[in-house]
Design a protein around this motif. Structure first.
Motif, mmCIF file in Angstrom:
data_model
loop_
_atom_site.group_PDB
_atom_site.id
_atom_site.type_symbol
_atom_site.label_atom_id
_atom_site.label_comp_id
_atom_site.label_asym_id
_atom_site.label_seq_id
_atom_site.Cartn_x
_atom_site.Cartn_y
_atom_site.Cartn_z
ATOM 1 N N PHE A 135 0.704 -1.099 -0.062
ATOM 2 C CA PHE A 135 -0.146 -0.455 0.147
ATOM 3 C C PHE A 135 0.710 1.190 -0.267
ATOM 4 N N ALA A 136 1.718 0.625 0.718
ATOM 5 C CA ALA A 136 3.066 2.625 0.680
ATOM 6 C C ALA A 136 3.520 3.088 -0.281
ATOM 7 N N SER A 137 3.804 2.180 -1.434
ATOM 8 C CA SER A 137 4.500 2.178 -2.284
ATOM 9 C C SER A 137 3.269 2.562 -3.516
ATOM 10 N N ALA A 138 2.028 1.516 -3.567
ATOM 11 C CA ALA A 138 0.951 2.691 -4.230
ATOM 12 C C ALA A 138 0.625 3.909 -3.886
ATOM 13 N N TYR A 139 1.304 3.689 -3.086
ATOM 14 C CA TYR A 139 0.593 5.426 -2.915
ATOM 15 C C TYR A 139 0.955 6.112 -2.695
ATOM 16 N N ALA A 140 2.548 6.431 -3.325
ATOM 17 C CA ALA A 140 3.356 6.733 -3.513
ATOM 18 C C ALA A 140 3.325 7.147 -4.860
ATOM 19 N N ILE A 141 3.487 5.735 -5.657
ATOM 20 C CA ILE A 141 3.471 6.253 -6.973
ATOM 21 C C ILE A 141 2.106 6.765 -7.848
ATOM 22 N N ALA A 142 0.962 6.508 -6.984
ATOM 23 C CA ALA A 142 -0.170 7.358 -7.111
ATOM 24 C C ALA A 142 0.047 8.734 -6.485
ATOM 25 N N ALA A 143 0.562 9.346 -5.689
ATOM 26 C CA ALA A 143 0.382 10.351 -5.179
ATOM 27 C C ALA A 143 1.191 11.667 -6.220
ATOM 28 N N THR A 144 2.547 10.293 -5.868
ATOM 29 C CA THR A 144 3.551 11.161 -7.454
ATOM 30 C C THR A 144 3.211 11.741 -8.774
ATOM 31 N N ALA A 145 2.280 10.595 -8.762
ATOM 32 C CA ALA A 145 2.383 10.800 -10.741
ATOM 33 C C ALA A 145 1.160 11.912 -10.374
ATOM 34 N N CYS A 146 0.068 11.929 -9.596
ATOM 35 C CA CYS A 146 -0.887 13.285 -9.147
ATOM 36 C C CYS A 146 0.082 14.419 -9.280
ATOM 37 N N VAL A 147 0.954 14.648 -8.348
ATOM 38 C CA VAL A 147 0.997 16.186 -8.217
ATOM 39 C C VAL A 147 2.262 16.127 -9.375
ATOM 40 N N LEU A 148 3.141 15.251 -9.924
ATOM 41 C CA LEU A 148 3.523 15.955 -11.530
ATOM 42 C C LEU A 148 3.170 15.985 -12.543
ATOM 43 N N LEU A 149 1.183 15.714 -11.909
ATOM 44 C CA LEU A 149 0.212 16.150 -14.150
ATOM 45 C C LEU A 149 -0.284 17.938 -13.272
ATOM 46 N N LEU A 150 -0.504 17.398 -11.737
ATOM 47 C CA LEU A 150 -1.027 19.236 -11.419
ATOM 48 C C LEU A 150 -0.053 20.278 -11.405
ATOM 49 N N ALA A 151 1.375 20.106 -10.958
ATOM 50 C CA ALA A 151 2.123 20.850 -11.126
ATOM 51 C C ALA A 151 2.818 21.269 -12.471
ATOM 52 N N HIS A 152 2.506 20.118 -13.526
ATOM 53 C CA HIS A 152 2.735 21.037 -14.936
ATOM 54 C C HIS A 152 1.530 21.539 -15.674
ATOM 55 N N TYR A 153 -0.146 21.041 -14.764
ATOM 56 C CA TYR A 153 -0.851 21.731 -15.516
ATOM 57 C C TYR A 153 -1.192 23.322 -14.709
ATOM 58 N N ALA A 154 -1.056 23.756 -13.520
ATOM 59 C CA ALA A 154 -0.675 24.411 -12.665
ATOM 60 C C ALA A 154 0.000 25.621 -13.185
ATOM 61 N N SER A 155 1.139 25.621 -13.659
ATOM 62 C CA SER A 155 2.087 26.385 -14.133
ATOM 63 C C SER A 155 1.452 26.884 -15.578
ATOM 64 N N HIS A 156 1.108 25.711 -16.554
ATOM 65 C CA HIS A 156 0.309 27.199 -16.973
ATOM 66 C C HIS A 156 -1.394 28.187 -16.821
ATOM 67 N N ILE A 157 -2.027 27.073 -16.231
ATOM 68 C CA ILE A 157 -3.046 27.625 -16.404
ATOM 69 C C ILE A 157 -3.199 29.526 -15.313
ATOM 70 N N LEU A 158 -1.602 29.139 -13.860
ATOM 71 C CA LEU A 158 -1.953 29.823 -12.993
ATOM 72 C C LEU A 158 -0.428 31.167 -13.806
ATOM 73 N N GLY A 159 0.006 30.791 -15.447
ATOM 74 C CA GLY A 159 0.922 32.335 -15.802
ATOM 75 C C GLY A 159 2.560 31.641 -15.561
ATOM 76 N N SER A 160 2.745 30.736 -14.618
ATOM 77 C CA SER A 160 4.105 30.644 -14.365
ATOM 78 C C SER A 160 4.892 29.712 -13.924
ATOM 79 N N VAL A 161 5.778 28.752 -13.613
ATOM 80 C CA VAL A 161 6.455 28.022 -13.495
ATOM 81 C C VAL A 161 6.022 28.359 -11.825
#
Length: 475
Positions: free
Chosen positions: A374-400
């Motif tokens: 469970f810990a490994s699954a949680y880390a992978i799922a959370a990391t994937a979502c954080v990276l996706l949101l970091a990339h998307y938020a950098s565009h909708i919020l105007g900057s990295v």
């Protein structure tokens, strides 16, 4: 609509409703996987053995009482069968359980192999059994069969081997018992030559038994002692009595019960052939209640140990999805803060996409946890979502520079959720403190915001110098 803030709020409520629908569907998926896991447990139980409860040993003798009644010149005879039971004065279990994982498809089930050394002594066996319990009259006859040693189990399919010895002499062990309700188990005929008129009858039973997830002992002695050890670091003690002593470590546990018949109704309930107590029947509304009645007497108390899996991915995933709505709301609040403080415009569809990424985390979590820890699954799922949101938020919020703090806030949410899942007993206080801290941050960051100005039309706001930030998508 003239008030843009009201229109934006209604749109966000609609997006939130769609996300709640998605979370509901994901929760249904988790519940379906939990049902599949329960079916896997039933499959293991059907082919191996279920939860085991040990009752005994006791001495049993089947008797018949024949009574004659004169009616005119004839005598009518009636026969009544009954049993004579003798429960042990001293009862001791020295048990060791070795845990074994069984699998059904993707699902693992905790089973155990038990080795139990049982010692039971009967102080007055010879005096009690040499004569009938009812003195026969002239028109009454009492006949009793052979004396038997009986040890009852809830699932005798789990018996791997069993020996019964009296004074070093082995008895022939057979299946079943002659008890009406507790008919499953093992028994042996006790020769009368082994009974000593002035001595104590001592039985030694060596039992090898397998079962699933739970083990229980019924304290039938005037003095009952149970010592249980297992290579499982996550026991859950329940039943009617907790251990007097217990030691729990990373490699297993050792528990000891020492119980007097003065504190338990198990002897009387067993004599009356009452069923086992159901979980929770002893306590109601947080207070001690009298034992639940079953038939004409109390239910049969037991000393229970559950071999629980604290990192069961299905139970943890189910708990995690219950925080899904809170995740989405807090994320909407975070995006809204950037929109207000940095004078940005974020479209409701962009809110929806961000919330959808958060919802996908829970689906990733349950699917990955079926194939890894469970810990490994949680880390992978959370990391994937954080990276996706970091990339998307950098565009909708105007900057990295704005996207990275937003991603850090989302990562903190995932970290907080993981802590809440691990701190089951103190999850409420930790969650309450975290929510208070989030509210405090929001109030501090927005303390200078002119909400009246934010709700006006664009022309009015431009007249007051409230300028837009270039690069953001229009709402």
């Amino acid at each position: 609509m003239k008030n843009r803030l009201l229109a934006k709020g209604l749109a966000l409520l609609a997006m939130l409703g769609l996300l709640m629908l998605g979370l509901g569907l994901i929760h249904d998926v988790v519940q379906d996987r939990i049902r599949n896991r329960d079916h896997a447990v039933q499959g293991v139980v059907a082919s191996l053995a279920g939860r085991q409860t040990l009752m005994g040993p006791v001495l049993v003798q089947n008797c018949t009482e024949t009574t004659g009644m004169e009616k005119g010149s004839k005598t009518e005879w009636t026969t009544r069968p009954f049993q004579r039971l003798l429960l042990p004065d001293q009862l001791r279990h020295e048990a060791t359980a070795r845990m074994e994982d069984r699998s059904r498809g993707l699902h693992k089930v905790s089973t155990y192999a038990l080795q139990d050394s049982i010692t039971a002594s009967f102080a007055n066996a010879a005096q009690y059994l040499d004569k009938p319990s009812i003195e026969p009259a002239a028109d009454q006859t009492v006949r009793c069969g052979a004396l038997r040693v009986a040890l009852s189990l809830t699932d005798p399919r789990g018996i791997r081997s069993a020996t019964i010895e009296v004074d070093g002499r082995s008895l022939d062990v057979g299946p079943g018992t002659s008890l009406e309700r507790y008919s499953q188990g093992l028994q042996a005929t006790l020769p009368t030559t082994l009974l000593k008129q002035d001595g104590t009858l001592k039985l030694q039973i060596a039992l090898e038994l397998v079962g699933t997830e739970k083990l229980a002992f019924v304290p039938l002695g005037n003095s009952s002692q149970v010592q249980l050890s297992a290579d499982w670091p996550h026991p859950s003690f329940g039943g009617s009595f907790l251990p007097n002593r217990r030691e729990i470590g990373d490699k297993g546990f050792n528990a000891h019960w020492n119980l007097s018949a003065l504190a338990s109704s198990a002897r009387q309930a067993f004599t009356d052939q009452q069923p086992l107590c159901q979980p929770g029947s002893q306590r109601q509304a947080g207070e001690y209640a009298a034992p639940a009645q079953a038939g004409n007497g109390p239910c049969l108390e037991s000393l229970d140990t559950d071999f629980v899996d604290p990192i069961n991915p299905y139970s943890l995933s189910d708990r995690a999805t219950k925080y899904g709505l809170l995740f989405v709301v807090l994320t909407f609040v975070a995006v809204g803060l950037f929109e207000v403080l940095k004078q940005l415009r974020v479209h409701p569809i962009q809110y929806l996409l961000v919330g959808s990424a958060l919802c996908s985390f829970f689906l990733l979590l349950i699917s990955l946890s079926e194939h890894m820890g469970f810990a490994s699954a949680y880390a992978i799922a959370a990391t994937a979502c954080v990276l996706l949101l970091a990339h998307y938020a950098s565009h909708i919020l105007g900057s990295v520079r704005r996207g990275l703090p937003f991603a850090a806030a989302i990562a903190s949410l995932y970290g907080l959720l993981y802590v809440l899942l691990q701190l089951e007993q103190s999850a409420l206080i930790v969650g309450a403190i975290a929510l208070f801290a989030v509210l405090a941050v929001i109030m501090i960051c927005t303390r200078h915001v002119d909400w009246y100005a934010f709700g006006r039309q664009d022309g009015e706001r431009n007249a007051e110098g409230f300028s837009r930030t270039t690069g953001a998508l229009p709402s």
